[in-house]
Design an enzyme around this catalytic site. Structure first.
Site, PDB file in Angstrom:
ATOM      1  CB  THR A 138      -0.873  -0.008   1.276  1.00  0.00           C
ATOM      2  OG1 THR A 138      -1.880  -0.983   1.107  1.00  0.00           O
ATOM      3  CG2 THR A 138      -1.519   1.323   1.577  1.00  0.00           C
TER       4      THR A 138
ATOM      5  NE  ARG B 227     -10.053  -6.087   3.403  1.00  0.00           N
ATOM      6  CZ  ARG B 227      -8.953  -5.371   3.497  1.00  0.00           C
ATOM      7  NH1 ARG B 227      -8.545  -4.637   2.477  1.00  0.00           N
ATOM      8  NH2 ARG B 227      -8.225  -5.393   4.595  1.00  0.00           N
ATOM      9  CB  VAL B 228     -14.109  -1.425   1.956  1.00  0.00           C
ATOM     10  CG1 VAL B 228     -13.442  -0.071   2.161  1.00  0.00           C
ATOM     11  CG2 VAL B 228     -14.959  -1.416   0.688  1.00  0.00           C
TER      12      VAL B 228
ATOM     13  CG  ASP C  66      -6.343   0.305   6.746  1.00  0.00           C
ATOM     14  OD1 ASP C  66      -6.253  -0.642   5.935  1.00  0.00           O
ATOM     15  OD2 ASP C  66      -5.369   1.001   7.084  1.00  0.00           O
TER      16      ASP C  66
ATOM     17  CB  THR D 203       0.867   0.421   5.162  1.00  0.00           C
ATOM     18  OG1 THR D 203       1.074  -0.886   4.593  1.00  0.00           O
ATOM     19  CG2 THR D 203       2.129   0.847   5.881  1.00  0.00           C
ATOM     20  N   GLY D 204      -1.087  -1.875   6.618  1.00  0.00           N
ATOM     21  CA  GLY D 204      -1.070  -3.097   7.427  1.00  0.00           C
ATOM     22  C   GLY D 204      -2.371  -3.846   7.263  1.00  0.00           C
TER      23      GLY D 204
HETATM   24  N1  ASP Z   1      -4.100  -1.669   4.806  1.00  0.00           N
HETATM   25  C1  ASP Z   1      -4.357  -2.224   3.512  1.00  0.00           C
HETATM   26  C2  ASP Z   1      -5.674  -2.958   3.538  1.00  0.00           C
HETATM   27  O1  ASP Z   1      -5.942  -3.638   4.500  1.00  0.00           O
HETATM   28  C3  ASP Z   1      -3.289  -3.151   3.056  1.00  0.00           C
HETATM   29  C4  ASP Z   1      -1.874  -2.644   3.198  1.00  0.00           C
HETATM   30  O2  ASP Z   1      -1.602  -1.707   3.919  1.00  0.00           O
HETATM   31  O3  ASP Z   1      -0.981  -3.214   2.564  1.00  0.00           O
HETATM   32  O4  ASP Z   1      -6.392  -2.881   2.590  1.00  0.00           O
END
Ligand code: ASP
Length: 347
Positions: free
Chosen positions: A213, A241-242, A244, A263-264
């Site tokens: 991300t 799916r949505v 954060d 990010t996570g």
């Molecule tokens: N946070 C993002 C999500 O869950 C994924 C990511 O940060 O890589 O959609």
């Protein structure tokens, strides 16, 4: 009136004092140069050091540098934090290395659904899109929602229809976002899911299904802060799916003092209002940016069972970049002009 006659020694001392004072305080002191700062990320993830070949490593760093250059150029010419984060995120969306725009992950149906959001701190304006499929740069559409609609978030077909009314928004077929690397990740995730079941595959010991991300937070010469985040979400996510990233307060936040892009593992970022919580600690408790970001990313998120990282910046130009996931692609330019890019810890 007669002035008292001073002894010559005293006259000399007075003259010296006057000279010193004028050296220390020039009549028109030059105004302090306004601070600008920029921090970006290309996603948290468990990417072992030796899993990245030399050519790939160079490509990651080069893409981060290009994004820093794009955002910094805006800030240097006195542009807004909003324009700076938009410019930086567009570069990262266009780079196939990252999970946003070109190079976004595949959902369980083998398609791409993209999420993005943007927020300006001092006005509290915000815009977001979720589950868009034909928008080359979702961050631009998120910004258009903010600037040209009365809403904060538009999703799916409604977001696409809104994009139809904005000629500046570039459209692409969904296959534009494809890359071989992401297809292999989908196939691997689906093999694991077939072996373990959806819930267990996601919660199991394997590396989580997110990487890359992108996001940016900037402080401009006016002391204003903006934050932006863009993503393809998580590999093999269910249709619809949505995460954060488009949720204001979870994946993105900016106020007068502080801005964050996360990010996570998105479900945990939503449940813990991660981006807002970091800035709330700065606003309400007077925590330092570093302490607030560390506490949320390295204690609250893992204690809940999640993982990931965040980038954060405050109005003094302090920057924090904590992550608990082994790696986070990141880059920064501090108010003193020092800059860098890094992937793993201790770099
Ligand atoms: N946070 C993002 C999500 O869950 C994924 C990511 O940060 O890589 O959609």
């Amino acid at each position: 009136m007669r002035l008292p006659t001073l002894p010559p020694v005293l006259l000399l001392a007075l003259a010296a004092m006057t000279a010193n004072a004028s050296a220390a305080e020039p009549a028109n002191p030059a105004p302090a140069k306004p601070k600008t700062a920029l921090v970006i990320h290309g996603g948290a993830g468990f990417v072992p050091k030796d899993a990245i070949g030399e050519a790939d490593r160079r490509a990651y760093h080069a893409a981060l540098e290009r994004a820093l250059d794009a955002g910094h150029a805006v800030l240097q010419r006195g542009g807004s934090a909003l324009d700076a984060v938009t410019a930086a995120v567009v570069v990262l969306e266009d780079a196939p290395q990252f999970n946003a725009g070109k190079g976004a992950v595949f959902n369980a149906q083998g398609r791409h659904e993209l999420d993005a959001s943007i927020m300006e701190g001092h006005t509290r304006r915000a815009g977001a899109v979720a589950g868009v499929t034909t928008i080359k740069n979702p961050i631009r559409l998120a910004r258009a929602v903010m600037e040209h609609s009365p809403h904060v978030m538009l999703a799916g077909a409604g977001a696409e229809a809104f994009a139809d009314t904005r000629p500046e928004i570039e459209r692409v077929p969904n296959a534009y976002f494809d890359t071989d690397k992401r297809r292999q990740q989908l196939e691997k995730a689906q093999r694991e899911e077939a072996a373990k079941g959806e819930r267990e595959a996601r919660a199991g010991g394997d590396a989580p299904a997110y990487f890359g991300t992108v996001g940016a937070v900037a402080l401009d010469v006016h002391g204003h802060i903006a934050a932006a985040t863009s993503t393809g979400g998580m590999t093999n996510k269910r249709w619809g799916r949505v995460g954060d990233s488009p949720v204001i307060g979870a994946g993105t936040w900016a106020d007068e003092r502080c801005g964050v892009s996360g990010t996570g593992w998105g479900e945990f970022y939503i449940r813990n209002a991660v981006a807002h919580d970091i800035c709330a600690r700065v606003a309400y408790r007077g925590d330092s940016l570093q302490a607030a970001a560390e506490e949320v990313v390295n204690r609250i998120v893992p204690a809940a069972g999640g993982d990931g990282g965040a980038i954060a910046l405050d109005r003094d130009g302090n920057i924090a970049m904590p992550f608990n996931s082994g790696s986070m692609f990141r880059g920064w330019i501090k108010p003193d002009g020092s800059r860098g890019t890094a992937i793993h810890e201790g770099e």
